[in-house]
Design a protein around this motif. Structure first.
Motif, PDB file in Angstrom:
ATOM      1  N   LYS A   8      -0.700 -18.579  11.946  1.00 13.64           N
ATOM      2  CA  LYS A   8      -1.552 -17.657  11.793  1.00 13.64           C
ATOM      3  C   LYS A   8      -1.355 -16.428  12.812  1.00 13.64           C
ATOM      4  CE  LYS A   8      -3.929 -19.884   8.488  1.00 13.64           C
ATOM      5  NZ  LYS A   8      -3.571 -19.191   7.088  1.00 13.64           N
ATOM      6  N   GLY A   9      -1.458 -15.339  12.506  1.00 11.05           N
ATOM      7  CA  GLY A   9      -1.386 -14.327  13.406  1.00 11.05           C
ATOM      8  C   GLY A   9       0.041 -13.730  13.623  1.00 11.05           C
ATOM      9  N   ARG A  10       0.160 -13.128  14.652  1.00 10.56           N
ATOM     10  CA  ARG A  10       1.376 -12.603  14.882  1.00 10.56           C
ATOM     11  C   ARG A  10       2.097 -13.533  15.748  1.00 10.56           C
ATOM     12  NH1 ARG A  10       2.070  -7.232  13.313  1.00 10.56           N
ATOM     13  NH2 ARG A  10       0.274  -5.961  12.605  1.00 10.56           N
ATOM     14  N   ARG A  11       3.495 -13.486  15.769  1.00  5.95           N
ATOM     15  CA  ARG A  11       4.272 -14.191  16.532  1.00  5.95           C
ATOM     16  C   ARG A  11       5.674 -13.794  16.897  1.00  5.95           C
ATOM     17  NH1 ARG A  11       4.308 -17.118  10.690  1.00  5.95           N
ATOM     18  NH2 ARG A  11       2.444 -15.823  10.941  1.00  5.95           N
ATOM     19  N   PRO A  12       6.255 -14.403  17.708  1.00  4.83           N
ATOM     20  CA  PRO A  12       7.655 -13.894  18.473  1.00  4.83           C
ATOM     21  C   PRO A  12       8.607 -13.857  16.979  1.00  4.83           C
ATOM     22  CG  PRO A  12       6.810 -15.483  19.801  1.00  4.83           C
ATOM     23  CD  PRO A  12       5.887 -15.538  18.648  1.00  4.83           C
ATOM     24  N   ALA A  13       9.704 -13.048  17.038  1.00  6.39           N
ATOM     25  CA  ALA A  13      10.645 -12.785  16.098  1.00  6.39           C
ATOM     26  C   ALA A  13      11.938 -13.077  16.548  1.00  6.39           C
ATOM     27  CB  ALA A  13      10.385 -11.603  15.243  1.00  6.39           C
ATOM     28  N   VAL A  14      12.656 -13.463  15.617  1.00 12.05           N
ATOM     29  CA  VAL A  14      14.296 -13.452  16.007  1.00 12.05           C
ATOM     30  C   VAL A  14      15.048 -13.062  14.885  1.00 12.05           C
ATOM     31  CG1 VAL A  14      16.061 -15.423  16.529  1.00 12.05           C
ATOM     32  CG2 VAL A  14      13.527 -15.698  16.943  1.00 12.05           C
ATOM     33  N   MET A  65      15.280 -22.305   9.489  1.00  9.88           N
ATOM     34  CA  MET A  65      14.812 -23.350  10.371  1.00  9.88           C
ATOM     35  C   MET A  65      13.898 -22.566  11.396  1.00  9.88           C
ATOM     36  SD  MET A  65      18.740 -24.800  10.913  1.00  9.88           S
ATOM     37  CE  MET A  65      18.248 -26.117  12.210  1.00  9.88           C
ATOM     38  N   LEU A  66      14.344 -21.252  12.032  1.00 13.57           N
ATOM     39  CA  LEU A  66      13.515 -20.328  13.000  1.00 13.57           C
ATOM     40  C   LEU A  66      12.057 -20.416  12.433  1.00 13.57           C
ATOM     41  CD1 LEU A  66      15.954 -17.885  13.927  1.00 13.57           C
ATOM     42  CD2 LEU A  66      15.285 -19.661  15.364  1.00 13.57           C
ATOM     43  N   ALA A  67      11.881 -20.248  11.196  1.00 13.87           N
ATOM     44  CA  ALA A  67      10.417 -19.969  10.670  1.00 13.87           C
ATOM     45  C   ALA A  67       9.789 -21.342  10.782  1.00 13.87           C
ATOM     46  CB  ALA A  67      10.500 -19.445   9.021  1.00 13.87           C
ATOM     47  N   LYS A  68      10.368 -22.201  10.458  1.00 11.52           N
ATOM     48  CA  LYS A  68       9.807 -23.861  10.682  1.00 11.52           C
ATOM     49  C   LYS A  68       9.191 -24.087  12.122  1.00 11.52           C
ATOM     50  CE  LYS A  68      12.511 -26.184   6.728  1.00 11.52           C
ATOM     51  NZ  LYS A  68      13.301 -26.712   6.337  1.00 11.52           N
ATOM     52  N   MET A  69      10.005 -23.438  12.872  1.00 14.99           N
ATOM     53  CA  MET A  69       9.553 -23.392  14.475  1.00 14.99           C
ATOM     54  C   MET A  69       8.474 -22.521  14.728  1.00 14.99           C
ATOM     55  SD  MET A  69      13.399 -23.536  15.760  1.00 14.99           S
ATOM     56  CE  MET A  69      13.265 -23.312  17.504  1.00 14.99           C
ATOM     57  N   GLY A  70       7.942 -21.821  13.830  1.00 14.70           N
ATOM     58  CA  GLY A  70       6.864 -21.046  13.994  1.00 14.70           C
ATOM     59  C   GLY A  70       7.072 -19.405  14.317  1.00 14.70           C
ATOM     60  N   TYR A  71       8.386 -19.003  14.259  1.00 18.91           N
ATOM     61  CA  TYR A  71       8.980 -17.904  14.268  1.00 18.91           C
ATOM     62  C   TYR A  71       8.956 -17.033  13.025  1.00 18.91           C
ATOM     63  CZ  TYR A  71      10.144 -19.852  18.818  1.00 18.91           C
ATOM     64  OH  TYR A  71      10.176 -20.598  19.901  1.00 18.91           O
ATOM     65  N   THR A  72       8.947 -15.464  13.255  1.00 20.48           N
ATOM     66  CA  THR A  72       9.380 -15.001  11.917  1.00 20.48           C
ATOM     67  C   THR A  72      11.011 -14.581  12.252  1.00 20.48           C
ATOM     68  OG1 THR A  72       7.155 -13.955  11.327  1.00 20.48           O
ATOM     69  CG2 THR A  72       9.040 -12.676  10.738  1.00 20.48           C
ATOM     70  N   ALA A  73      11.936 -14.874  11.315  1.00 21.94           N
ATOM     71  CA  ALA A  73      13.093 -14.468  11.622  1.00 21.94           C
ATOM     72  C   ALA A  73      13.818 -13.591  10.455  1.00 21.94           C
ATOM     73  CB  ALA A  73      13.918 -15.768  11.300  1.00 21.94           C
ATOM     74  N   LEU A  74      14.448 -12.610  10.916  1.00 18.41           N
ATOM     75  CA  LEU A  74      15.453 -11.855   9.989  1.00 18.41           C
ATOM     76  C   LEU A  74      16.730 -12.224   9.975  1.00 18.41           C
ATOM     77  CD1 LEU A  74      15.578  -9.265   8.101  1.00 18.41           C
ATOM     78  CD2 LEU A  74      15.564  -7.906  10.008  1.00 18.41           C
ATOM     79  N   ALA A  75      17.451 -12.566   8.788  1.00 14.59           N
ATOM     80  CA  ALA A  75      18.858 -12.670   8.932  1.00 14.59           C
ATOM     81  C   ALA A  75      19.411 -11.251   8.253  1.00 14.59           C
ATOM     82  CB  ALA A  75      19.139 -13.580   7.851  1.00 14.59           C
ATOM     83  N   VAL A  76      20.120 -10.464   9.269  1.00 19.14           N
ATOM     84  CA  VAL A  76      20.504  -8.947   9.245  1.00 19.14           C
ATOM     85  C   VAL A  76      21.654  -9.231   8.287  1.00 19.14           C
ATOM     86  CG1 VAL A  76      19.322  -8.301  11.270  1.00 19.14           C
ATOM     87  CG2 VAL A  76      21.871  -9.114  11.185  1.00 19.14           C
ATOM     88  N   ASP A  77      21.815  -7.897   7.865  1.00 13.84           N
ATOM     89  CA  ASP A  77      23.184  -7.507   7.203  1.00 13.84           C
ATOM     90  C   ASP A  77      23.758  -6.393   8.097  1.00 13.84           C
ATOM     91  OD1 ASP A  77      25.134  -6.610   5.514  1.00 13.84           O
ATOM     92  OD2 ASP A  77      23.824  -5.715   4.258  1.00 13.84           O
ATOM     93  N   MET A  78      24.913  -6.827   8.578  1.00 17.18           N
ATOM     94  CA  MET A  78      25.527  -5.854   9.506  1.00 17.18           C
ATOM     95  C   MET A  78      26.778  -5.098   8.639  1.00 17.18           C
ATOM     96  SD  MET A  78      24.470  -5.954  12.520  1.00 17.18           S
ATOM     97  CE  MET A  78      25.533  -5.151  13.640  1.00 17.18           C
ATOM     98  N   TYR A  79      27.145  -5.640   7.434  1.00 17.65           N
ATOM     99  CA  TYR A  79      28.244  -4.878   6.891  1.00 17.65           C
ATOM    100  C   TYR A  79      27.745  -3.906   5.963  1.00 17.65           C
ATOM    101  CZ  TYR A  79      31.543  -8.443   8.494  1.00 17.65           C
ATOM    102  OH  TYR A  79      31.911  -9.498   9.741  1.00 17.65           O
ATOM    103  N   GLY A  80      26.593  -4.070   5.549  1.00 13.21           N
ATOM    104  CA  GLY A  80      25.865  -3.198   4.637  1.00 13.21           C
ATOM    105  C   GLY A  80      26.083  -3.333   2.968  1.00 13.21           C
ATOM    106  N   ASP A  81      25.294  -3.423   2.394  1.00 13.02           N
ATOM    107  CA  ASP A  81      25.139  -3.528   0.661  1.00 13.02           C
ATOM    108  C   ASP A  81      25.385  -5.078   0.314  1.00 13.02           C
ATOM    109  OD1 ASP A  81      25.063  -0.962  -0.183  1.00 13.02           O
ATOM    110  OD2 ASP A  81      27.030  -0.609   0.271  1.00 13.02           O
TER     111      ASP A  81
END
Length: 262
Positions: free
Chosen positions: A46-52, A71-87
């Motif tokens: 619940k609520g806002r949490r750290p992010a990775v 895996m990071l989400a299961k640890m209680g964080y919000t995670a964003l797998a980024v796209d550095m190359y585009g598209d």
């Protein structure tokens, strides 16, 4: 009575299904280029949490980097797998992967802009405490997160797994805000002992808060279970190492708790 039990079981099943890691594809923009990422979080928290932020290997944004986000989400964080190359661009051969990675590494303003676009997107998520962010990266991505730390990004910490250590960025003392954790293998011919030593000297001169972990007998890409197959397919010095993979993740788990204070 049987009907009531059935209804309760169905309700419990629905609640259980809902309280789980949620993952969704996201598109975001940077200077007219569409970046295709993946956000994961546990809706039982619940609520806002750290992010990775999670930065992919030189192959591009693939299932492996999404798995790490989960895996990071299961640890209680919000995670964003980024796209550095585009598209959502992916490489199917090392030659293409090398071209993609080199193009970005040789254009640090572009790399920073795309990384910052990920930070901006992550900060807008309703599950995220935007003041509590970190980044991790693998191979090419490990080098990216280290460079972002060198550039003074407002991150609590960065962790690099078999990421490139050399850089052309001149770092003045006090520039690096993030705590740094780097994992490499002693038998990694791409990240040799002299490069590790040079990195340590650089971090000391920059007065950074850092720690370097090296694993004896371990080769490049040791966290990726597909490394053995990719190494054989393309004749590359890659090898998965389950023990180093497990230990580096456990140490990262502790690292994230320390930097986030939770």
């Amino acid at each position: 009575m049987k009907k009531i039990v059935t209804i309760l079981a169905l309700c419990l099943s629905a609640l259980t299904a809902q309280a789980a890691v949620q993952g969704r594809e996201v598109s975001y923009q940077e200077n007219g280029v569409t970046l295709k990422g993946y956000v994961a979080y546990d809706d039982a928290v619940k609520g806002r949490r750290p992010a990775v932020l999670v930065v992919h290997e030189w192959w591009g944004h693939n299932d492996y980097v999404r798995h790490r986000a989960d895996m990071l989400a299961k640890m209680g964080y919000t995670a964003l797998a980024v796209d550095m190359y585009g598209d959502g661009k992916l490489a199917n051969h090392p030659d293409d992967a090398g071209k993609f990675a080199t193009a970005l590494n040789s254009n640090m303003p572009l790399a920073k802009a795309r990384f910052d676009a990920g930070i901006k997107l992550l900060g807008t998520q309703k599950t995220v405490d935007a003041a509590q962010m970190a980044a991790i990266g693998y191979c090419f991505g490990g080098g990216v997160v280290l460079n972002m730390a060198r550039l003074g990004e407002h991150l609590k910490g960065v962790a690099s797994f078999h990421g490139g250590l050399n850089t052309e960025i001149a770092v003045a003392p006090g520039t690096i805000r993030a705590r740094i954790l780097s994992f490499t293998g002693e038998d990694d011919v791409m990240i040799t002992a002299d490069k590790v030593a040079a990195f340590k000297a650089e971090m000391d001169a920059a007065k950074a808060n850092y720690r370097v972990v090296t694993y004896p007998g371990v080769k490049h890409s040791f966290t990726n279970p597909d490394a053995d197959e990719l190494g054989k397919k393309f004749n590359l010095p890659l090898a998965y190492n389950a023990e180093a993979d497990k230990d580096s993740w456990q140490q990262t788990t502790v690292f994230l708790r320390e930097i986030f204070g939770r």
